[in-house]
Scaffold this motif. Structure first.
Motif, PDB file in Angstrom:
ATOM      1  N   UNK A   1      14.191  12.536   0.819  1.00  0.00           N
ATOM      2  CA  UNK A   1      14.314  13.983   0.770  1.00  0.00           C
ATOM      3  C   UNK A   1      15.289  14.457  -0.300  1.00  0.00           C
ATOM      4  N   UNK A   2      16.302  13.677  -0.677  1.00  0.00           N
ATOM      5  CA  UNK A   2      17.281  14.113  -1.683  1.00  0.00           C
ATOM      6  C   UNK A   2      17.144  13.340  -2.990  1.00  0.00           C
ATOM      7  N   UNK A   3      16.042  12.639  -3.174  1.00  0.00           N
ATOM      8  CA  UNK A   3      15.856  11.816  -4.367  1.00  0.00           C
ATOM      9  C   UNK A   3      15.056  12.554  -5.430  1.00  0.00           C
ATOM     10  N   UNK A   4      15.289  12.175  -6.668  1.00  0.00           N
ATOM     11  CA  UNK A   4      14.477  12.664  -7.778  1.00  0.00           C
ATOM     12  C   UNK A   4      13.291  11.721  -7.956  1.00  0.00           C
ATOM     13  N   UNK A   5      12.330  12.158  -8.756  1.00  0.00           N
ATOM     14  CA  UNK A   5      11.124  11.360  -9.000  1.00  0.00           C
ATOM     15  C   UNK A   5      11.486   9.996  -9.567  1.00  0.00           C
ATOM     16  N   UNK A   6      12.351   9.963 -10.563  1.00  0.00           N
ATOM     17  CA  UNK A   6      12.715   8.684 -11.214  1.00  0.00           C
ATOM     18  C   UNK A   6      13.371   7.725 -10.232  1.00  0.00           C
ATOM     19  N   UNK A   7      14.191   8.273  -9.343  1.00  0.00           N
ATOM     20  CA  UNK A   7      14.855   7.408  -8.365  1.00  0.00           C
ATOM     21  C   UNK A   7      13.838   6.774  -7.413  1.00  0.00           C
ATOM     22  N   UNK A   8      12.929   7.580  -6.897  1.00  0.00           N
ATOM     23  CA  UNK A   8      11.914   7.038  -6.002  1.00  0.00           C
ATOM     24  C   UNK A   8      11.004   6.065  -6.739  1.00  0.00           C
ATOM     25  N   UNK A   9      10.666   6.396  -7.967  1.00  0.00           N
ATOM     26  CA  UNK A   9       9.823   5.503  -8.772  1.00  0.00           C
ATOM     27  C   UNK A   9      10.485   4.132  -8.896  1.00  0.00           C
ATOM     28  N   UNK A  10      11.774   4.116  -9.236  1.00  0.00           N
ATOM     29  CA  UNK A  10      12.491   2.845  -9.386  1.00  0.00           C
ATOM     30  C   UNK A  10      12.585   2.098  -8.053  1.00  0.00           C
ATOM     31  N   UNK A  11      12.801   2.831  -6.973  1.00  0.00           N
ATOM     32  CA  UNK A  11      12.891   2.193  -5.654  1.00  0.00           C
ATOM     33  C   UNK A  11      11.551   1.573  -5.248  1.00  0.00           C
ATOM     34  N   UNK A  12      10.477   2.283  -5.520  1.00  0.00           N
ATOM     35  CA  UNK A  12       9.144   1.758  -5.176  1.00  0.00           C
ATOM     36  C   UNK A  12       8.798   0.529  -6.006  1.00  0.00           C
TER      37      UNK A  12
ATOM     38  N   UNK B   1       0.863  -1.176   0.000  1.00  0.00           N
ATOM     39  CA  UNK B   1       0.000   0.000   0.000  1.00  0.00           C
ATOM     40  C   UNK B   1       0.904   1.233   0.000  1.00  0.00           C
ATOM     41  N   UNK B   2       0.546   2.260  -0.777  1.00  0.00           N
ATOM     42  CA  UNK B   2       1.423   3.426  -0.904  1.00  0.00           C
ATOM     43  C   UNK B   2       1.853   4.042   0.431  1.00  0.00           C
ATOM     44  N   UNK B   3       0.917   4.214   1.359  1.00  0.00           N
ATOM     45  CA  UNK B   3       1.300   4.845   2.630  1.00  0.00           C
ATOM     46  C   UNK B   3       2.305   4.000   3.400  1.00  0.00           C
ATOM     47  N   UNK B   4       2.218   2.691   3.273  1.00  0.00           N
ATOM     48  CA  UNK B   4       3.162   1.803   3.938  1.00  0.00           C
ATOM     49  C   UNK B   4       4.523   1.821   3.242  1.00  0.00           C
ATOM     50  N   UNK B   5       4.508   1.772   1.924  1.00  0.00           N
ATOM     51  CA  UNK B   5       5.772   1.775   1.175  1.00  0.00           C
ATOM     52  C   UNK B   5       6.545   3.068   1.371  1.00  0.00           C
ATOM     53  N   UNK B   6       5.845   4.171   1.325  1.00  0.00           N
ATOM     54  CA  UNK B   6       6.521   5.467   1.383  1.00  0.00           C
ATOM     55  C   UNK B   6       7.178   5.728   2.736  1.00  0.00           C
TER      56      UNK B   6
ATOM     57  N   UNK C   1      10.547  16.749  -7.228  1.00  0.00           N
ATOM     58  CA  UNK C   1      11.186  16.021  -6.123  1.00  0.00           C
ATOM     59  C   UNK C   1      10.415  14.744  -5.812  1.00  0.00           C
ATOM     60  N   UNK C   2      11.090  13.879  -5.116  1.00  0.00           N
ATOM     61  CA  UNK C   2      10.459  12.626  -4.703  1.00  0.00           C
ATOM     62  C   UNK C   2       9.302  12.898  -3.743  1.00  0.00           C
ATOM     63  N   UNK C   3       9.413  13.971  -2.971  1.00  0.00           N
ATOM     64  CA  UNK C   3       8.350  14.338  -2.042  1.00  0.00           C
ATOM     65  C   UNK C   3       7.061  14.636  -2.798  1.00  0.00           C
ATOM     66  N   UNK C   4       7.181  15.267  -3.965  1.00  0.00           N
ATOM     67  CA  UNK C   4       6.004  15.568  -4.783  1.00  0.00           C
ATOM     68  C   UNK C   4       5.364  14.274  -5.297  1.00  0.00           C
ATOM     69  N   UNK C   5       6.195  13.330  -5.678  1.00  0.00           N
ATOM     70  CA  UNK C   5       5.670  12.035  -6.124  1.00  0.00           C
ATOM     71  C   UNK C   5       4.939  11.341  -4.981  1.00  0.00           C
ATOM     72  N   UNK C   6       5.530  11.354  -3.800  1.00  0.00           N
ATOM     73  CA  UNK C   6       4.900  10.712  -2.642  1.00  0.00           C
ATOM     74  C   UNK C   6       3.549  11.362  -2.349  1.00  0.00           C
ATOM     75  N   UNK C   7       3.523  12.682  -2.390  1.00  0.00           N
ATOM     76  CA  UNK C   7       2.282  13.406  -2.105  1.00  0.00           C
ATOM     77  C   UNK C   7       1.207  13.079  -3.144  1.00  0.00           C
ATOM     78  N   UNK C   8       1.586  13.076  -4.423  1.00  0.00           N
ATOM     79  CA  UNK C   8       0.634  12.776  -5.490  1.00  0.00           C
ATOM     80  C   UNK C   8       0.117  11.342  -5.378  1.00  0.00           C
ATOM     81  N   UNK C   9       0.995  10.405  -5.055  1.00  0.00           N
ATOM     82  CA  UNK C   9       0.568   9.008  -4.900  1.00  0.00           C
ATOM     83  C   UNK C   9      -0.432   8.858  -3.763  1.00  0.00           C
ATOM     84  N   UNK C  10      -0.145   9.488  -2.644  1.00  0.00           N
ATOM     85  CA  UNK C  10      -1.051   9.387  -1.497  1.00  0.00           C
ATOM     86  C   UNK C  10      -2.396  10.023  -1.793  1.00  0.00           C
TER      87      UNK C  10
END
Length: 171
Positions: free
Chosen positions: A78-89, A67-72, A138-147
């Motif tokens: 905080x220092x990751x780009x969107x693509x990096x977080x996407x690949x990690x997720x 679940x997104x909230x659990x994964x995130x 930023x990765x934070x924006x991706x996390x926020x949009x996913x949630x």
């Protein structure tokens, strides 16, 4: 004629005895078959049932972990780009799935299909949210949009899979 009657005197009781023995052996065979079936049922109950319950528990944990909230919450982004977080997720979802793939033996085909659908929907959510953001986001924006996107879903595939698993375990 007398010889024929003498032969019948010995043949008829022999045939009656043979038929009786056949029915007795048949009854013993059926009882033994029922006993073996019961032993198999008991063994299945004693051995397979705990394994099935453990598989349902592990698949429940898998669904909770993707679940997104659990994964995130498991990542420092905080220092990751969107693509990096996407690949990690995506890698996290793949790893979790591969770790539990053998459990499909113990869950019903319907539940397994719902689990596959849940995994795919989470991957689609990650990819679609990442595609909506600019490359310099930023990765934070991706996390926020996913949630936000996940929160607007009425009934997610994960919820459907969890409901079906509860029905099967209880019922």
């Amino acid at each position: 004629m007398e010889t024929f009657l003498e032969i019948l005197k010995f043949t008829i009781p022999s045939i009656i005895s043979l038929v009786g023995v056949y029915f007795i052996i048949d009854k013993i065979y059926r009882q033994e078959s029922k006993r073996r079936d019961f032993e198999m049922f008991k063994m299945q109950k004693d051995v397979v049932l705990p394994m099935r319950l453990q598989a349902y528990e592990r698949m429940t944990l898998f669904l909770q972990r993707i679940q997104p909230e659990s994964m995130l919450t498991r990542f420092q982004f905080d220092k990751l780009a969107v693509k990096q977080l996407q690949q990690m997720l995506l890698q996290s979802v793949r790893d979790e799935f591969n770790h539990n793939a053998a459990q499909q033996i113990y869950v019903s085909p319907k539940v397994w299909g719902l689990i596959l659908n849940s995994r795919e929907s989470v991957c689609q959510l990650i990819n679609s949210c990442a595609a909506q953001l600019p490359a310099d986001a930023t990765a934070m924006e991706l996390a926020k949009l996913m949630l936000e996107t996940y929160a607007y879903s009425d009934e997610t595939p994960i919820d459907l899979a969890l409901q079906q698993m509860r029905r099967e375990v209880i019922g």
